[in-house]
Scaffold this motif. Structure first.
Motif, short mmCIF file in Angstrom:
data_model
loop_
_atom_site.label_atom_id
_atom_site.label_comp_id
_atom_site.label_asym_id
_atom_site.label_seq_id
_atom_site.Cartn_x
_atom_site.Cartn_y
_atom_site.Cartn_z
N THR A 212 55.97 109.53 13.11
CA THR A 212 57.13 109.39 12.22
C THR A 212 56.96 108.30 11.17
O THR A 212 57.92 107.90 10.53
CB THR A 212 58.40 109.07 13.05
OG1 THR A 212 58.16 107.88 13.81
CG2 THR A 212 58.77 110.21 13.96
N ARG A 213 55.77 107.84 10.96
CA ARG A 213 55.53 106.75 10.02
C ARG A 213 55.57 107.26 8.58
O ARG A 213 55.01 108.30 8.26
CB ARG A 213 54.17 106.10 10.28
CG ARG A 213 54.04 105.48 11.67
CD ARG A 213 54.82 104.19 11.74
NE ARG A 213 54.92 103.57 13.02
CZ ARG A 213 54.07 102.70 13.53
NH1 ARG A 213 52.98 102.39 12.87
NH2 ARG A 213 54.29 102.15 14.68
N ASP A 214 56.24 106.50 7.72
CA ASP A 214 56.28 106.79 6.29
C ASP A 214 55.14 106.00 5.66
O ASP A 214 55.34 104.92 5.10
CB ASP A 214 57.64 106.41 5.71
CG ASP A 214 57.82 106.87 4.27
OD1 ASP A 214 56.83 107.27 3.64
OD2 ASP A 214 58.96 106.82 3.79
N THR A 215 53.95 106.53 5.77
CA THR A 215 52.74 105.83 5.36
C THR A 215 52.71 105.56 3.86
O THR A 215 52.32 104.47 3.43
CB THR A 215 51.50 106.64 5.78
OG1 THR A 215 51.63 106.94 7.18
CG2 THR A 215 50.24 105.86 5.56
N GLU A 216 53.11 106.54 3.08
CA GLU A 216 53.11 106.35 1.62
C GLU A 216 53.96 105.14 1.25
O GLU A 216 53.54 104.28 0.47
CB GLU A 216 53.63 107.60 0.93
CG GLU A 216 53.68 107.49 -0.57
CD GLU A 216 54.24 108.73 -1.25
OE1 GLU A 216 54.39 108.69 -2.48
OE2 GLU A 216 54.54 109.73 -0.57
N ARG A 217 55.13 105.05 1.79
CA ARG A 217 56.03 103.93 1.47
C ARG A 217 55.44 102.60 1.95
O ARG A 217 55.52 101.59 1.25
CB ARG A 217 57.39 104.16 2.11
CG ARG A 217 58.35 103.06 1.78
CD ARG A 217 59.73 103.36 2.29
NE ARG A 217 60.59 102.22 2.07
CZ ARG A 217 61.80 102.12 2.53
NH1 ARG A 217 62.31 103.10 3.24
NH2 ARG A 217 62.52 101.06 2.29
#
Length: 125
Positions: free
Chosen positions: A63-68
């Motif tokens: 569930t990680r928002d890697t781009e952000r």
């Protein structure tokens, strides 16, 4: 070049902060990571799975928002490609991928905090 590092970190921004710290200003970060699904229904499924997935998936959080996280660490993403890749059924929850290039910002508040107040001619080179 990084490949799935943010998903297994205890705090998602920590690896990106560290890369930002060691990369010279203007340097490039090339990344291939998985990201939270942009489809809200699929993201809900990921959130449900994420309670167990780190224990069976090598510590990986889906569930990680890697781009952000990359942007929050001080990088400017210049190129990004989003796609799905799940070579096997068990990797379907981590299918959303991002592939891109980000540039380290020139000077940040973190850089200024780490820079010594007094710079001599010898260290300025």
């Amino acid at each position: 070049m990084t490949m799935p590092v943010g998903a297994t970190a205890h705090r998602i921004r920590r690896p990106w902060d560290e890369v930002h710290r060691v990369l010279r200003p203007g340097g490039q970060l090339r990344f291939y990571e998985h990201d939270i699904d942009p489809d809200p229904r699929a993201a809900r499924v990921q959130r449900a799975i994420d309670g167990v997935h780190p224990y069976v998936g090598g510590g990986c959080h889906v569930t990680r928002d890697t781009e952000r996280a990359i942007e929050d660490a001080g990088f400017v993403i210049g190129q990004i490609r989003r796609f799905r890749f799940a070579p096997e059924l068990l990797s379907k929850q981590a299918a959303p991928k991002i592939l891109g290039v980000a540039t380290r910002s020139r000077v940040t508040a973190c850089d200024e905090a780490r820079t010594p107040a007094r710079v001599t001619a010898a260290t300025a080179l």
